[in-house]
Design an enzyme around this catalytic site. Structure first.
Site, short mmCIF file in Angstrom:
data_model
loop_
_atom_site.label_atom_id
_atom_site.label_comp_id
_atom_site.label_asym_id
_atom_site.label_seq_id
_atom_site.Cartn_x
_atom_site.Cartn_y
_atom_site.Cartn_z
N SER A 78 0.83 -1.19 0.00
CA SER A 78 0.00 0.00 0.00
C SER A 78 0.87 1.24 0.00
CB SER A 78 -0.94 -0.01 1.21
OG SER A 78 -0.51 0.94 2.15
N LYS A 79 0.33 2.29 -0.62
CA LYS A 79 1.15 3.47 -0.82
C LYS A 79 1.47 4.19 0.49
CE LYS A 79 -2.76 6.32 -2.12
NZ LYS A 79 -3.54 6.69 -3.26
N ARG A 80 0.79 3.79 1.56
CA ARG A 80 1.13 4.41 2.83
C ARG A 80 2.50 3.95 3.32
NH1 ARG A 80 -4.04 4.98 2.85
NH2 ARG A 80 -4.50 2.77 3.00
N LYS A 81 2.91 2.76 2.84
CA LYS A 81 4.21 2.25 3.30
C LYS A 81 5.28 2.33 2.22
CE LYS A 81 2.91 -1.02 6.83
NZ LYS A 81 2.75 -2.42 7.14
N ARG A 108 6.92 11.73 2.77
CA ARG A 108 7.02 10.62 3.74
C ARG A 108 8.41 10.55 4.35
NH1 ARG A 108 4.80 5.17 1.65
NH2 ARG A 108 6.98 5.12 1.14
#
Ligand code: GLU
Length: 480
Positions: A253-256, A470
């Site tokens: 997932s793009k959060r990670k 990020r």
């Protein structure tokens, strides 16, 4: 045997994901291996989330990957239109047929009633499923409600008892008890279809013989199989592909991690290396064979029986290694020059950069330091580089966190939209836009002064910006 026809059916609701390229590759390989056809269909039934920019990016990136389709919204074909928003009348016709047969019904329940029902079901530990109230209405009741202008949706009928067996090409039979299958909405109150109806109607009318899709759709398969049987159609063969995983086995997932195809393009990965890497995840290479293979070789070696049923790990160092091999072994100097030009210094991009850079330089040799951030992957920043502005750590973390969400939601990625986001964040924090922009400058360009920030962000692209924000957040100790 009918001609093999496969499809990839992305929803244009965000940046194209590497998972879409993976699914497209499997469908492409299977079709080509069997002398068949590969179709691209745009599933834009969710009109609130679908955007033209996302559709454009999907087509562009899949084409960049070399996965060309025989039929699709841009190239046409005998089964068009290939964009679901242009097929409303077709879905209405089949919803009408299902209603007439009694395999679907009009449901007048209000959102409040449905919510109460769900709360009660949850409280008593029952599966969340429409309770069938509107099925009990007499035809006169239904007619009266309709005449009174009560809004309704069309739901499919699902038996209360029995078991549906989904035959998955790789998993074998998977059983679902009907009592756990929801009476899915097929047509919304605005007369537009949901994914489920549109998907089944289209796969049938487009002559799709095999569907390889993400495993998140496995639980929808019983609904789809019911619809095929109500309509008297032969369903395509189904196979549900495991989702790509992060090295820690969580869903990619793009959060990670970076997940957008545009990220890999912007970082200077070669599409053939990316596709080759995805083919390795689909196990298209046997022991002892060279791992480097072009698309025709991938198709030749591809066996659906070898595609793993456990989620393959998206191993970035492996992709780096493969990309390096492609650059060293596959690009002669002339090709290298052309590919680098296409990547970062196309005449169009240089013209834009010239306008932005000219007011800020005295010699061309100033261009290197000024623009280096555009030609770099990760920036090497220290926490001190971000500090010393009018925002403290807590505020910076808050600003970057808000920006990550808001920038993701921007329907069009351009300087104007980005500026509006930063202005909003400044308002939320009660700061001046100029003061909020400074740490962003450093996070994005690596320096407190450079070419204008919003243009820089537009030029870098959403994915690289996300990575840099990020990175900056991590330096400051995480989300705030
Ligand atoms: N529109 C769906 C998606 O984006 C397609 C699912 C399917 O292939 O049936 O995942």
């Amino acid at each position: 045997m009918p001609k093999v026809r496969t499809r990839v059916a992305p929803s244009p609701t965000g940046d194209p994901h590497v998972g879409t390229a993976y699914v497209a590759l499997v469908n492409y390989c299977f079709a080509k291996k069997h002398g068949g056809e590969f179709v691209l269909r745009i599933e834009d039934t969710d009109q609130t989330r679908s955007t033209a920019e996302s559709e454009r990016a999907i087509l562009e990136t899949l084409r960049w990957c070399g996965l060309s389709w025989d039929e699709g919204p841009d190239v046409g074909g005998p089964h068009g239109p290939y964009r679901q928003s242009e097929r409303s009348s077709i879905y209405r016709e089949y919803a009408g047929k299902l209603l007439e047969q009694g395999d679907a019904f009009k449901c007048f329940c209000t959102p409040e009633r449905l919510e109460e029902m769900r709360v009660a079901q949850r409280a008593s530990g029952r599966p969340s499923r429409y309770d069938g109230l509107c099925l009990s209405y007499s035809p006169e009741d239904v007619a009266r409600r309709e005449a009174a202008g009560e809004p309704y949706v069309v739901r499919m009928r699902v038996p209360d008892e029995g078991v549906c067996v989904v035959e998955d090409l790789r998993r074998g039979p998977v059983e679902f008890e009907y009592k756990t299958v929801d009476m899915q909405v097929l047509m919304k109150s605005d007369g537009l279809p949901t994914y489920h109806l549109a998907n089944v109607v289209d796969d049938h009318l487009m002559g799709i013989t095999h569907v390889f899709r993400g495993e998140e759709w496995l639980s929808s398969a019983p609904k789809h199989l019911l619809l095929y049987s109500y309509l008297g159609w032969q369903p395509p063969k189904l196979m549900h592909l495991p989702l790509l995983r992060n090295p820690d086995k969580s869903k990619l997932s793009k959060r990670k991690n970076p997940t957008g195809i545009l990220f890999f393009r912007a970082m200077g990965y070669l599409p053939e290396a990316l596709v080759n890497f995805l083919a390795l995840l689909a196990n298209a290479v046997r022991d002892g064979e060279d791992e480097i293979m072009d698309l025709p070789a991938i198709v030749r070696r591809f066996e659906i029986e070898h595609v793993p049923t456990g989620g393959p790990v998206f191993d970035l160092p492996k992709l780096d290694w493969l990309n390096g091999r492609y650059i060293r072994e596959r690009l002669d100097p002339a090709t290298f020059a052309r590919r680098v030009t296409d990547w970062g210094i196309s005449p169009q991009r240089l013209t834009r950069l010239a306008q932005l850079a000219a007011p800020r330089i005295e010699r061309f040799s100033d261009l290197g330091p000024l623009l280096a951030f555009l030609f770099s992957g990760r920036l090497s920043l220290r926490p001190e580089d971000l500090r010393g502005t009018k925002l403290d750590d807590v505020e910076m973390r808050r600003a970057f966190t808000l920006a990550l969400t808001e920038l993701d939601a921007l329907p069009v990625w351009d300087a104007l939209g980005i500026e509006a986001v930063l202005k909003r964040i400044a308002e939320t924090l009660g700061k001046k836009t100029r003061d909020v922009a400074r740490p962003f400058y450093v996070a994005i360009t690596g320096s407190p002064t450079s070419i204008p920030l919003f243009d820089s962000m537009e030029l870098l692209g959403r994915d690289i910006v996300r990575e840099r924000l990020r990175g900056a957040l991590q330096l400051l100790g995480g989300a705030g």
